[in-house]
Design a protein around this motif. Structure first.
Motif, PDB file in Angstrom:
ATOM      1  N   LYS A   1      33.951  35.952  21.074  1.00 22.17           N
ATOM      2  CA  LYS A   1      33.190  35.378  22.191  1.00 22.17           C
ATOM      3  C   LYS A   1      34.053  34.450  23.041  1.00 22.17           C
ATOM      4  O   LYS A   1      34.017  34.500  24.266  1.00 22.17           O
ATOM      5  N   GLU A   2      34.826  33.609  22.383  1.00 21.97           N
ATOM      6  CA  GLU A   2      35.677  32.657  23.110  1.00 21.97           C
ATOM      7  C   GLU A   2      36.740  33.389  23.926  1.00 21.97           C
ATOM      8  O   GLU A   2      36.923  33.111  25.116  1.00 21.97           O
ATOM      9  N   ILE A   3      37.413  34.340  23.318  1.00 23.22           N
ATOM     10  CA  ILE A   3      38.466  35.078  24.025  1.00 23.22           C
ATOM     11  C   ILE A   3      37.859  35.910  25.151  1.00 23.22           C
ATOM     12  O   ILE A   3      38.388  35.953  26.263  1.00 23.22           O
ATOM     13  N   ARG A   4      36.742  36.567  24.889  1.00 24.91           N
ATOM     14  CA  ARG A   4      36.082  37.387  25.916  1.00 24.91           C
ATOM     15  C   ARG A   4      35.710  36.524  27.133  1.00 24.91           C
ATOM     16  O   ARG A   4      35.889  36.934  28.272  1.00 24.91           O
ATOM     17  N   SER A   5      35.226  35.324  26.877  1.00 18.06           N
ATOM     18  CA  SER A   5      34.859  34.421  27.972  1.00 18.06           C
ATOM     19  C   SER A   5      36.081  34.064  28.823  1.00 18.06           C
ATOM     20  O   SER A   5      36.016  34.062  30.058  1.00 18.06           O
ATOM     21  N   ILE A   6      37.191  33.772  28.176  1.00 18.52           N
ATOM     22  CA  ILE A   6      38.414  33.432  28.901  1.00 18.52           C
ATOM     23  C   ILE A   6      38.923  34.639  29.679  1.00 18.52           C
ATOM     24  O   ILE A   6      39.327  34.515  30.845  1.00 18.52           O
ATOM     25  N   CYS A   7      38.867  35.810  29.073  1.00 18.73           N
ATOM     26  CA  CYS A   7      39.321  37.037  29.751  1.00 18.73           C
ATOM     27  C   CYS A   7      38.428  37.360  30.950  1.00 18.73           C
ATOM     28  O   CYS A   7      38.918  37.817  31.989  1.00 18.73           O
ATOM     29  N   ARG A   8      37.145  37.109  30.815  1.00 15.71           N
ATOM     30  CA  ARG A   8      36.220  37.322  31.935  1.00 15.71           C
ATOM     31  C   ARG A   8      36.586  36.376  33.090  1.00 15.71           C
ATOM     32  O   ARG A   8      36.642  36.777  34.245  1.00 15.71           O
ATOM     33  N   ARG A   9      36.861  35.126  32.748  1.00 14.33           N
ATOM     34  CA  ARG A   9      37.282  34.152  33.760  1.00 14.33           C
ATOM     35  C   ARG A   9      38.571  34.604  34.425  1.00 14.33           C
ATOM     36  O   ARG A   9      38.713  34.537  35.647  1.00 14.33           O
ATOM     37  N   ASN A  10      39.520  35.096  33.636  1.00 13.41           N
ATOM     38  CA  ASN A  10      40.781  35.587  34.191  1.00 13.41           C
ATOM     39  C   ASN A  10      40.535  36.752  35.147  1.00 13.41           C
ATOM     40  O   ASN A  10      41.156  36.838  36.203  1.00 13.41           O
ATOM     41  N   SER A  11      39.619  37.653  34.787  1.00 20.24           N
ATOM     42  CA  SER A  11      39.293  38.794  35.654  1.00 20.24           C
ATOM     43  C   SER A  11      38.693  38.315  36.971  1.00 20.24           C
ATOM     44  O   SER A  11      39.045  38.823  38.040  1.00 20.24           O
ATOM     45  N   GLU A  12      37.790  37.345  36.881  1.00 21.89           N
ATOM     46  CA  GLU A  12      37.174  36.804  38.097  1.00 21.89           C
ATOM     47  C   GLU A  12      38.227  36.142  38.985  1.00 21.89           C
ATOM     48  O   GLU A  12      38.207  36.286  40.214  1.00 21.89           O
ATOM     49  N   PHE A  13      39.150  35.449  38.374  1.00 23.23           N
ATOM     50  CA  PHE A  13      40.237  34.797  39.109  1.00 23.23           C
ATOM     51  C   PHE A  13      41.086  35.848  39.824  1.00 23.23           C
ATOM     52  O   PHE A  13      41.416  35.693  40.999  1.00 23.23           O
ATOM     53  N   ILE A  14      41.417  36.928  39.124  1.00 24.36           N
ATOM     54  CA  ILE A  14      42.232  38.003  39.714  1.00 24.36           C
ATOM     55  C   ILE A  14      41.508  38.620  40.900  1.00 24.36           C
ATOM     56  O   ILE A  14      42.095  38.814  41.969  1.00 24.36           O
ATOM     57  N   ILE A  15      40.232  38.893  40.735  1.00 21.29           N
ATOM     58  CA  ILE A  15      39.444  39.505  41.816  1.00 21.29           C
ATOM     59  C   ILE A  15      39.375  38.553  43.005  1.00 21.29           C
ATOM     60  O   ILE A  15      39.595  38.964  44.150  1.00 21.29           O
ATOM     61  N   LYS A  16      39.098  37.302  42.730  1.00 15.78           N
ATOM     62  CA  LYS A  16      38.951  36.326  43.805  1.00 15.78           C
ATOM     63  C   LYS A  16      40.226  36.181  44.607  1.00 15.78           C
ATOM     64  O   LYS A  16      40.210  36.168  45.832  1.00 15.78           O
ATOM     65  N   TYR A  17      41.377  36.064  43.927  1.00 11.88           N
ATOM     66  CA  TYR A  17      42.623  35.790  44.631  1.00 11.88           C
ATOM     67  C   TYR A  17      43.382  37.032  45.068  1.00 11.88           C
ATOM     68  O   TYR A  17      44.276  36.942  45.885  1.00 11.88           O
ATOM     69  N   SER A  18      43.015  38.193  44.563  1.00 12.58           N
ATOM     70  CA  SER A  18      43.692  39.406  45.025  1.00 12.58           C
ATOM     71  C   SER A  18      43.044  39.936  46.306  1.00 12.58           C
ATOM     72  O   SER A  18      43.650  40.714  47.024  1.00 12.58           O
ATOM     73  N   SER A  19      41.837  39.496  46.596  1.00 14.05           N
ATOM     74  CA  SER A  19      41.158  39.971  47.811  1.00 14.05           C
ATOM     75  C   SER A  19      41.492  39.122  49.026  1.00 14.05           C
ATOM     76  O   SER A  19      41.051  39.410  50.114  1.00 14.05           O
ATOM     77  N   LYS A  20      42.271  38.060  48.836  1.00 13.11           N
ATOM     78  CA  LYS A  20      42.625  37.178  49.972  1.00 13.11           C
ATOM     79  C   LYS A  20      43.848  37.682  50.678  1.00 13.11           C
ATOM     80  O   LYS A  20      44.700  38.293  50.204  1.00 13.11           O
TER      81      LYS A  20
END
Length: 177
Positions: free
Chosen positions: A158-177
Motif C-alpha cells: 500500500k505504501e509503495i503503491r501510493s508513492i508510485c501513484r504520486r510519481n505517475s501523477e507528477f510525470i503526467i502533470k509535468y510532461s504535459s507542460k
C-alpha cells in the motif's frame, strides 16, 4: 554524371545504410535478449551485463567513488548494494513500472516481456532489480531471488503503491507542460 545516375547512386547508398542499420538493430536485439537463467541470483544477473551497463546502474543508484572498479568488482559491489537500496529504487518508479514489478512477483520471479519501447527497456536494464533476457525461447523479465524475497517488496504494497501513484501523477502533470 547525369541526374539519373546520381539519383541511382544515392538510392544505393541509402539502401546500404538501411541494411546496416537493420543489422545493427538485430545485433543489439540479440544482446539485449540473450539467454538468462530462471531463477537467477543478483550476482549472476549482473555478471551478464557489460561494464558500461553496470556503470549505468551505478550512476542511476548514485554510487560515488567507485568509477575505477573493474567489472568483477562492480558486480560484487552492486550485488551487495542493490538489495539495501531497494526502497530508494521503489520510491522513484511510476505506477506502470510498479505494476510490472508486482506481476513479476506474482509469477514467481519471471514474466513474459510485454511489448516495450527502447527507452523502457533501457530503464529496466539500468534499474538494477529487473533484468531482461530469453528463457526457453521466450523474451522475459526476471527479478533476482534476493529482490523477490525482500520484505520491502513483499510487505509494503500500500505504501509503495501510493508513492508510485504520486510519481505517475507528477510525470503526467509535468510532461504535459
Amino acid at each position: 554524371m547525369t541526374n539519373k545516375k546520381l539519383e541511382k547512386g544515392l538510392l544505393n547508398v541509402l539502401q546500404g545504410l538501411k541494411e546496416t542499420r537493420r543489422n545493427m538493430e538485430q545485433k543489439a536485439d540479440l544482446k539485449t535478449w540473450s539467454d538468462i537463467s530462471v531463477p537467477i541470483s543478483i550476482k549472476d544477473a549482473l555478471a551478464r551485463l557489460s561494464k558500461d551497463e553496470l556503470s549505468e546502474i551505478r550512476k542511476r543508484l548514485d554510487l560515488k567513488g567507485v568509477i575505477h572498479l573493474k567489472k568483477g568488482e562492480l558486480v560484487e559491489l552492486l550485488s551487495m548494494k542493490i538489495p539495501g537500496l531497494l526502497e530508494k529504487i521503489c520510491m522513484n518508479i511510476d505506477l506502470d513500472r510498479y505494476n510490472l514489478v508486482k506481476e513479476i512477483i506474482r509469477n514467481g520471479g519471471s514474466f513474459a516481456a510485454p511489448k516495450l519501447e527502447a527507452h523502457q527497456l533501457d530503464y529496466l536494464r539500468t534499474s538494477g532489480f529487473i533484468f531482461i533476457g530469453t528463457f526457453e525461447g521466450k523474451k522475459i523479465l526476471v527479478m533476482p531471488e534476493e529482490i523477490l524475497k525482500n520484505p520491502l517488496i513483499q510487505e509494503n504494497d500500500k505504501e509503495i503503491r501510493s508513492i508510485c501513484r504520486r510519481n505517475s501523477e507528477f510525470i503526467i502533470k509535468y510532461s504535459s507542460k
